[in-house]
Design an enzyme around this catalytic site. Sequence first.
Site, PDB file in Angstrom:
ATOM      1  N   GLU A  44       0.808  -1.223   0.000  1.00  0.00           N
ATOM      2  CA  GLU A  44       0.000   0.000   0.000  1.00  0.00           C
ATOM      3  C   GLU A  44       0.837   1.266   0.000  1.00  0.00           C
ATOM      4  O   GLU A  44       0.387   2.327  -0.387  1.00  0.00           O
ATOM      5  CB  GLU A  44      -0.958   0.009   1.207  1.00  0.00           C
ATOM      6  CG  GLU A  44      -0.296   0.061   2.566  1.00  0.00           C
ATOM      7  CD  GLU A  44       0.162  -1.317   3.033  1.00  0.00           C
ATOM      8  OE1 GLU A  44       0.917  -1.384   4.001  1.00  0.00           O
ATOM      9  OE2 GLU A  44      -0.225  -2.326   2.417  1.00  0.00           O
ATOM     10  N   ASP A  92      17.378  17.410 -30.977  1.00  0.00           N
ATOM     11  CA  ASP A  92      17.350  18.273 -32.153  1.00  0.00           C
ATOM     12  C   ASP A  92      18.636  19.105 -32.138  1.00  0.00           C
ATOM     13  O   ASP A  92      19.198  19.362 -31.079  1.00  0.00           O
ATOM     14  CB  ASP A  92      16.108  19.176 -32.092  1.00  0.00           C
ATOM     15  CG  ASP A  92      16.037  20.125 -33.270  1.00  0.00           C
ATOM     16  OD1 ASP A  92      16.220  19.653 -34.401  1.00  0.00           O
ATOM     17  OD2 ASP A  92      15.812  21.322 -33.064  1.00  0.00           O
ATOM     18  N   ASP A  94      12.777  22.235 -29.341  1.00  0.00           N
ATOM     19  CA  ASP A  94      12.059  23.446 -28.935  1.00  0.00           C
ATOM     20  C   ASP A  94      11.157  24.037 -30.017  1.00  0.00           C
ATOM     21  O   ASP A  94      10.534  25.069 -29.806  1.00  0.00           O
ATOM     22  CB  ASP A  94      13.048  24.524 -28.467  1.00  0.00           C
ATOM     23  CG  ASP A  94      14.069  24.902 -29.541  1.00  0.00           C
ATOM     24  OD1 ASP A  94      13.995  24.334 -30.662  1.00  0.00           O
ATOM     25  OD2 ASP A  94      14.934  25.755 -29.271  1.00  0.00           O
ATOM     26  N   ASP A 105       9.364  19.616 -33.473  1.00  0.00           N
ATOM     27  CA  ASP A 105       9.789  18.632 -32.472  1.00  0.00           C
ATOM     28  C   ASP A 105       8.630  18.147 -31.606  1.00  0.00           C
ATOM     29  O   ASP A 105       8.790  17.189 -30.836  1.00  0.00           O
ATOM     30  CB  ASP A 105      10.848  19.251 -31.542  1.00  0.00           C
ATOM     31  CG  ASP A 105      12.057  19.748 -32.292  1.00  0.00           C
ATOM     32  OD1 ASP A 105      12.530  19.019 -33.178  1.00  0.00           O
ATOM     33  OD2 ASP A 105      12.525  20.871 -32.014  1.00  0.00           O
ATOM     34  N   ASN A 150       6.538 -14.058   4.393  1.00  0.00           N
ATOM     35  CA  ASN A 150       5.492 -14.070   5.429  1.00  0.00           C
ATOM     36  C   ASN A 150       4.369 -15.039   5.079  1.00  0.00           C
ATOM     37  O   ASN A 150       3.799 -15.686   5.946  1.00  0.00           O
ATOM     38  CB  ASN A 150       4.911 -12.668   5.606  1.00  0.00           C
ATOM     39  CG  ASN A 150       5.815 -11.787   6.443  1.00  0.00           C
ATOM     40  OD1 ASN A 150       6.745 -12.273   7.063  1.00  0.00           O
ATOM     41  ND2 ASN A 150       5.556 -10.491   6.436  1.00  0.00           N
ATOM     42  N   ASN A 182       2.319  -4.277  10.318  1.00  0.00           N
ATOM     43  CA  ASN A 182       2.394  -3.779   8.940  1.00  0.00           C
ATOM     44  C   ASN A 182       2.550  -2.256   8.917  1.00  0.00           C
ATOM     45  O   ASN A 182       3.328  -1.709   8.135  1.00  0.00           O
ATOM     46  CB  ASN A 182       1.125  -4.200   8.195  1.00  0.00           C
ATOM     47  CG  ASN A 182       1.224  -3.928   6.702  1.00  0.00           C
ATOM     48  OD1 ASN A 182       2.152  -4.377   6.059  1.00  0.00           O
ATOM     49  ND2 ASN A 182       0.278  -3.176   6.171  1.00  0.00           N
ATOM     50  N   ASP A 236       5.659  -0.152   7.486  1.00  0.00           N
ATOM     51  CA  ASP A 236       5.445   0.883   6.468  1.00  0.00           C
ATOM     52  C   ASP A 236       6.085   2.209   6.882  1.00  0.00           C
ATOM     53  O   ASP A 236       6.666   2.915   6.052  1.00  0.00           O
ATOM     54  CB  ASP A 236       3.940   1.089   6.217  1.00  0.00           C
ATOM     55  CG  ASP A 236       3.350  -0.029   5.375  1.00  0.00           C
ATOM     56  OD1 ASP A 236       4.130  -0.768   4.743  1.00  0.00           O
ATOM     57  OD2 ASP A 236       2.112  -0.168   5.352  1.00  0.00           O
TER      58      ASP A 236
END
Length: 901
Positions: free
Chosen positions: A323, A365, A643, A647, A711, A736, A740
């Site tokens: 998560e 370019d 630019d 392009d 696990n 958990n 985290d």
Amino acid sequence: MLTAVRENIRARLTATYNGNGMNDEAIVKLKNASRNDKNYYLPMLETTADGITSTQAEERIKAHGLNEVHHEKIPSWYLQLIKAFINPFIGILILIALVSLVMDVYMAKPGEEDYKTVLMVGIMVLVSSFLRFFQEYRSNKAALALKSLVRTTATVIRKNEGRREIDIRQLVPGDIVHLSAGDMIPADCRIMQSKDLFVSQAMLTGESLPVEKRALVVREADAKSPLELENICFMGTNVVSGAATALVVTTGSQTCFGSLSRSLVGERTATSFDKGVNKVSYLLIRFMLVMVPLIFLINGFVKGAWMEALLFAIAVAVGLTPEMLPMIVTANLAKGAVNMSKRKVIVKRLNAIQNIGAMDVFCIDKTGTLTLDKIVLERHLNLLGDEDEEVLKWAYLNSFHQTGLKSLLDIAILEHVELHDYLKVEEHFLKVDEIPFDFQRRRMSVILQQRNGKHLLICKGAVEEVLDLCSHAFDPGENKQLHIESDIVIPMDQQMRKVVLETSRRLNEEGLRVLLVAIREFDDRALTYSVEDEKNMVLTGFIGFLDPAKPSAKVAIGALQQLGVNVKVLTGDNEIVTRKICKEVGIPINRILLGNDLDGMSDEALQQQIDDISILAKLSPLQKARVVKVLQDKGHTVGFMGDGINDAAALRNADVGISVDTAVDIARESADIILLEKDLIVLRKGVIYGRRTFGNIIKYIKMTASSNFGNMFSMLGASAFLPFLPMLPVQLLVQNLLYDISQVSIPWDKMDEEFLLKPKKWEAGDIQKFMLFIGPISSLFDYATFALMYFVFKATAPANQSLFQSGWFIEGLLSQTLIVHMIRTRKIPFVQSWAALPVVVLTAGIMLVGILIPFSPFAAALKMEPLPLQYFPWLIAILASYCVLTQVVKNWYIRKFGKWL
């Protein structure tokens, strides 16, 4: 009128576009106007030499629409917010939260409602999604602020009103506009009258030198590309010098600029980052979909308590779901974006940070990126091809004394201001007359009176035209003054002509635009001179001009090559100039492919050869985009920098598009990264930030995937032989959450230097292999802990389950947290490589909190109990053995597979 509007809308919806991205109907109009004179093109557009009336203009706006091109609109803030929540893991977490809400709240007995799971999962979802939203929203606002707020106007000639300035959006086909130096061309136009008109088409074609535009009819228009028509000017290009009156032929999305812009608005293609994250996400999701039902069924059948088994399975699902992945990814990318912003780089799309690290091919370019986008006088040579200040002095006198608007070449010559006082340009030389430049002669001359009273004609122009008018050649010698009397004059014979043409050819091959400088001296005579006097001249030498390479380009290209990035040049300019610039900046010239040859190749043939080609020249905008796509199809992660509007398509298709703040709007909109300064050195930093970001993301994924896999083996075994749950759902959620939290500092970690030297890509197969080999190691020591708690501390019955669960809670949390240090480097942790201070502090703090929880006031709420002191020597032995075995397996894994992270 309503019918006309309806027909116009239908025509726009059904319009077809050719290979260059231009509307076929618009091309026909432009070519018809180009190959005919005003007796045809004025009636074709229903106008007159005096223009149209304002009333007609209003009617045509209703029929054709405003003269504006399509732009990509930044989504509103609420759409950006919604998009931040669209992620496979966020979806799983929301589903888990909903199931938990039903099970733990709505179906619970009164007073037993449990909001822990819902709250913890909800906080994870909100933090991750809002972090992504705020970073991307802020970047989009910064990019929007770059857009010019200045209203662009055009000088239009309207019937019965004369000249007046109007907003270019109000222009319509049939309008007549006046163009002068510095003006932007407001639409696609047919030149009606012109005087010395030079237009820069660099933004469309990439060619740095301006092109000549004139009103003459182009009879062979059908055989030419629209951009090659000498009497057509295109929207978005600009007038460098001269003046003209032009007829508006097409406006808005019907123009070349508008057609290209139109093709670039819409959904972007998935980048290597998107594809990589999706592959990894679905690998972890498939794993979860197999393991969670399995654990639920085993617990249900063994223990018979199906509701308890379901709650445990939900907790396992939360534990298995990475998560924090969206948050870790976003935090890593956001940190990279902040670091880049300190170097004056705006990151519009966060994913671009990782993509620039994964980039193994960088397409660039030439004009304005590798070069200064400025013409400079590069060489001034005598007839023998040696550098000679004397030639520069003649050229300076010619450019200084000519009247009218100076060309880019004159400006380049006049930058040598040190000659002004030295030559006493104004005191010793008095201007008598001038023979102005024209495109038939391709030369211009000034006539100056010297102190001795004699007149001196100085002519500069194109090689063939000036050479034909020279009867002698001039060797100025080594003297520092303009002493014509003492210099050697050589007859211009065939041998000397060959030398001049050979030198000119050699300079052209070096990418220089070459002019000749010649002189002729007259005794005192009438002050009026003509073209007839430009003969029997003495040739002095050559002057060569170039758009030179940026000083930073060679260093930057070298740095990228050292980091394993292959640089290719994709340009609309010619191959001779491009070869010269590539040589200067250190890009190896393996093979050169031209746009015409590219058209004759299939994608399959191009894909086979593309790795050996370093320069692709004379490319159209869509050809650039095609090359990018072919490289991607071959498995490369492609960056592109440019630019101009030529392009924009390639910028949009690339995995990471890079542009500059001075680029045209559509190029900035198509780019992922915008440089506020045209400094290529910052790209090296970008690549390193990208690889560091990827490394930290992949650390988390491999840590989590292998830990979760281990696990699950432990859960399956424990569920099969224990008469109670190996860990309660609430304990699993707290473990958990603590794990985290220990991961939150990963974005601040550093990477080993060796990791940063090569491009890195997402490989789901590599993660799966890592999970299968490294994950089960933790299970071995989990089973050792089970044996310790079961046989040594006699936690064998449901009455002793809290002791068992407390023992595994601590060992599981500490082994998971230690694995952070074992996996983050291929070296020996704490000996050869230390993590960054935030990682060390946070992981040590979480381990300490984990050990203290069973002894704290929270223990009763979590149904834990204090562990006997005899447990801790066993714990140290288990964890030490775990670290040693992991290091041994790590060394074997690196030898076998040649990589770690």
